[in-house]
Design a protein around this motif. Sequence first.
Motif, PDB file in Angstrom:
ATOM      1  N   GLU A 158     -12.399  26.685  38.798  1.00 38.08           N
ATOM      2  CA  GLU A 158     -13.048  27.945  39.164  1.00 38.08           C
ATOM      3  C   GLU A 158     -12.617  29.076  38.236  1.00 38.08           C
ATOM      4  OE1 GLU A 158     -13.699  30.845  43.072  1.00 38.08           O
ATOM      5  OE2 GLU A 158     -12.275  29.168  43.174  1.00 38.08           O
ATOM      6  N   LEU A 159     -11.351  29.083  37.850  1.00 35.66           N
ATOM      7  CA  LEU A 159     -10.849  30.106  36.939  1.00 35.66           C
ATOM      8  C   LEU A 159     -11.522  30.005  35.571  1.00 35.66           C
ATOM      9  CD1 LEU A 159      -8.841  32.350  36.237  1.00 35.66           C
ATOM     10  CD2 LEU A 159      -7.113  30.587  35.811  1.00 35.66           C
ATOM     11  N   ALA A 160     -11.653  28.777  35.050  1.00 35.94           N
ATOM     12  CA  ALA A 160     -12.323  28.588  33.760  1.00 35.94           C
ATOM     13  C   ALA A 160     -13.793  28.995  33.840  1.00 35.94           C
ATOM     14  CB  ALA A 160     -12.197  27.131  33.320  1.00 35.94           C
ATOM     15  N   GLN A 161     -14.460  28.674  34.940  1.00 34.34           N
ATOM     16  CA  GLN A 161     -15.856  29.080  35.110  1.00 34.34           C
ATOM     17  C   GLN A 161     -15.986  30.597  35.149  1.00 34.34           C
ATOM     18  OE1 GLN A 161     -16.652  26.878  38.713  1.00 34.34           O
ATOM     19  NE2 GLN A 161     -17.652  25.196  37.616  1.00 34.34           N
ATOM     20  N   HIS A 162     -15.032  31.244  35.806  1.00 33.91           N
ATOM     21  CA  HIS A 162     -15.013  32.711  35.855  1.00 33.91           C
ATOM     22  C   HIS A 162     -14.880  33.281  34.448  1.00 33.91           C
ATOM     23  CE1 HIS A 162     -13.687  36.794  36.894  1.00 33.91           C
ATOM     24  NE2 HIS A 162     -12.635  36.581  36.107  1.00 33.91           N
ATOM     25  N   MET A 163     -13.997  32.710  33.639  1.00 33.38           N
ATOM     26  CA  MET A 163     -13.784  33.214  32.279  1.00 33.38           C
ATOM     27  C   MET A 163     -14.979  32.900  31.377  1.00 33.38           C
ATOM     28  SD  MET A 163      -9.687  32.399  32.013  1.00 33.38           S
ATOM     29  CE  MET A 163      -9.315  33.328  30.525  1.00 33.38           C
ATOM     30  N   LEU A 164     -15.640  31.770  31.610  1.00 28.73           N
ATOM     31  CA  LEU A 164     -16.883  31.468  30.890  1.00 28.73           C
ATOM     32  C   LEU A 164     -17.938  32.533  31.180  1.00 28.73           C
ATOM     33  CD1 LEU A 164     -17.315  27.590  31.282  1.00 28.73           C
ATOM     34  CD2 LEU A 164     -17.233  28.844  29.114  1.00 28.73           C
ATOM     35  N   VAL A 178       7.577  20.021  29.679  1.00 27.58           N
ATOM     36  CA  VAL A 178       7.822  19.107  30.799  1.00 27.58           C
ATOM     37  C   VAL A 178       6.494  18.784  31.480  1.00 27.58           C
ATOM     38  CG1 VAL A 178       8.972  18.814  33.030  1.00 27.58           C
ATOM     39  CG2 VAL A 178      10.143  19.988  31.161  1.00 27.58           C
ATOM     40  N   GLU A 179       6.286  17.510  31.783  1.00 22.04           N
ATOM     41  CA  GLU A 179       5.044  17.076  32.425  1.00 22.04           C
ATOM     42  C   GLU A 179       5.142  17.273  33.943  1.00 22.04           C
ATOM     43  OE1 GLU A 179       3.313  13.305  30.902  1.00 22.04           O
ATOM     44  OE2 GLU A 179       5.080  13.261  29.612  1.00 22.04           O
ATOM     45  N   TRP A 180       4.412  18.256  34.436  1.00 21.82           N
ATOM     46  CA  TRP A 180       4.327  18.492  35.875  1.00 21.82           C
ATOM     47  C   TRP A 180       2.936  18.072  36.339  1.00 21.82           C
ATOM     48  CZ3 TRP A 180       8.358  19.683  38.866  1.00 21.82           C
ATOM     49  CH2 TRP A 180       9.486  20.289  38.276  1.00 21.82           C
ATOM     50  N   PRO A 181       2.817  17.375  37.463  1.00 22.16           N
ATOM     51  CA  PRO A 181       1.498  16.953  37.943  1.00 22.16           C
ATOM     52  C   PRO A 181       0.548  18.122  38.174  1.00 22.16           C
ATOM     53  CG  PRO A 181       3.207  16.541  39.600  1.00 22.16           C
ATOM     54  CD  PRO A 181       3.903  16.872  38.329  1.00 22.16           C
ATOM     55  N   ALA A 182       1.079  19.276  38.589  1.00 19.47           N
ATOM     56  CA  ALA A 182       0.216  20.439  38.815  1.00 19.47           C
ATOM     57  C   ALA A 182      -0.426  20.901  37.510  1.00 19.47           C
ATOM     58  CB  ALA A 182       1.020  21.578  39.436  1.00 19.47           C
ATOM     59  N   ILE A 183       0.354  20.911  36.424  1.00 22.79           N
ATOM     60  CA  ILE A 183      -0.182  21.318  35.128  1.00 22.79           C
ATOM     61  C   ILE A 183      -1.230  20.318  34.661  1.00 22.79           C
ATOM     62  CG2 ILE A 183       0.365  21.691  32.702  1.00 22.79           C
ATOM     63  CD1 ILE A 183       1.264  23.988  34.442  1.00 22.79           C
ATOM     64  N   GLU A 184      -0.979  19.027  34.883  1.00 19.50           N
ATOM     65  CA  GLU A 184      -1.957  17.997  34.528  1.00 19.50           C
ATOM     66  C   GLU A 184      -3.285  18.257  35.243  1.00 19.50           C
ATOM     67  OE1 GLU A 184      -0.110  14.381  35.686  1.00 19.50           O
ATOM     68  OE2 GLU A 184       1.370  14.395  34.058  1.00 19.50           O
ATOM     69  N   GLN A 185      -3.200  18.600  36.523  1.00 23.71           N
ATOM     70  CA  GLN A 185      -4.412  18.863  37.290  1.00 23.71           C
ATOM     71  C   GLN A 185      -5.132  20.120  36.815  1.00 23.71           C
ATOM     72  OE1 GLN A 185      -5.963  17.070  40.008  1.00 23.71           O
ATOM     73  NE2 GLN A 185      -4.738  15.543  38.935  1.00 23.71           N
ATOM     74  N   ARG A 186      -4.381  21.129  36.418  1.00 20.40           N
ATOM     75  CA  ARG A 186      -4.997  22.367  35.937  1.00 20.40           C
ATOM     76  C   ARG A 186      -5.728  22.128  34.614  1.00 20.40           C
ATOM     77  NH1 ARG A 186       0.318  26.046  37.552  1.00 20.40           N
ATOM     78  NH2 ARG A 186       0.255  25.357  39.734  1.00 20.40           N
ATOM     79  N   ILE A 187      -5.111  21.356  33.730  1.00 21.47           N
ATOM     80  CA  ILE A 187      -5.770  21.029  32.463  1.00 21.47           C
ATOM     81  C   ILE A 187      -7.050  20.237  32.725  1.00 21.47           C
ATOM     82  CG2 ILE A 187      -5.548  19.668  30.346  1.00 21.47           C
ATOM     83  CD1 ILE A 187      -2.568  20.432  30.332  1.00 21.47           C
ATOM     84  N   ALA A 188      -6.984  19.295  33.655  1.00 22.61           N
ATOM     85  CA  ALA A 188      -8.171  18.498  33.993  1.00 22.61           C
ATOM     86  C   ALA A 188      -9.255  19.379  34.587  1.00 22.61           C
ATOM     87  CB  ALA A 188      -7.791  17.391  34.974  1.00 22.61           C
ATOM     88  N   GLY A 189      -8.879  20.376  35.393  1.00 22.29           N
ATOM     89  CA  GLY A 189      -9.866  21.276  35.986  1.00 22.29           C
ATOM     90  C   GLY A 189     -10.567  22.125  34.942  1.00 22.29           C
ATOM     91  N   VAL A 190      -9.795  22.635  33.980  1.00 27.21           N
ATOM     92  CA  VAL A 190     -10.396  23.424  32.898  1.00 27.21           C
ATOM     93  C   VAL A 190     -11.336  22.549  32.072  1.00 27.21           C
ATOM     94  CG1 VAL A 190      -9.941  24.767  30.817  1.00 27.21           C
ATOM     95  CG2 VAL A 190      -8.436  25.002  32.797  1.00 27.21           C
TER      96      VAL A 190
END
Length: 320
Positions: A158-164, A178-190
């Motif tokens: 939603e954040l990436a769509q807002h910026m688009l 460091v690989e955090w699962p939350a960051i992985e999910q955020r990258i996938a969402g973008v």
Amino acid sequence: MTVSNVVNKRFGSMGKDVRAEVERAISELGYRPNASGRSLRLAKRFSIGMVVVDESPTFLADAFITRVVAGLSNYLSQRDYGLVVQGMSARTLPQSALVRRHETDALCVLMSGPASRRRRLLERLAKPGHPVVVLQDVGSDSDGVISIRQDDFGGARELAQHMLSRGGRDFVFMAPDVEWPAIEQRIAGVTSALQGDARSTFAVVNCADGGFSDSQAAIARYVAQSGWPNAIMGGNDQMGISALKWVIDQGLRVPEDILVSGFNAFDTWQYTQPMLTTVISPAYEMGASAGAAILDMLEGNLPSERHRLFPVKLQPGGST
């Protein structure tokens, strides 16, 4: 038994006069229950372990972790349970006293590292059979294991769509090493949001530990090598604020020349100028929910919702 019921806050149909009399006697005598004796009699330790698998010695400085711990601790303390918090590396976790000696009744775990390693660690923790709550990861289907996480994928999308919609095209996402699962999910969402826009580009910039200096150095290196993006997304608010300040220091205008955002909305985002666009995290509520789930499982009640996903909320600000 009446005294025990008062001490353990089981008032039931107890009369107010009887309760007041017992409480007055407890006060006059300075009586405190013997926790060791109580643990032996009930075969409980009345203690929950919180393990953060992170190499950083300053893991408690992370705003997300502190809020999760606060929610968990406050919920447990109201129910006469203690909380033991430890940070450790993945290699020392299996042999730690907290795991090896069963010093707590249950464990709450927040893990970093590759997904395969996180799965192995979770399987190891679940084997002894005492309840485990895994935070910010998908968990497993093992008995006695539940997962609680926020919708990082949906929030980042939603954040990436807002910026688009604000003209963002060349996106850079700032992430810690460091690989955090939350960051992985955020990258996938973008990535998901940008797939529908053929004009957009996307790059991930590693920012070492995600601190202020490392984040600014990382974005400076990227700009020197690849040129200016027109949308920078911090993996969290700290990285987003670092980028925001650096961009302004270079003489660019935010948001006219470049859009900047963060993630999690923990206090500091409100003090930036312009105010940082971010995503509001329910970290405290997640901690309290983990405490409720743990105590339910200790009573023999496995929650019907084994994998709980908390919604997040976009918080637009002047930086976009």
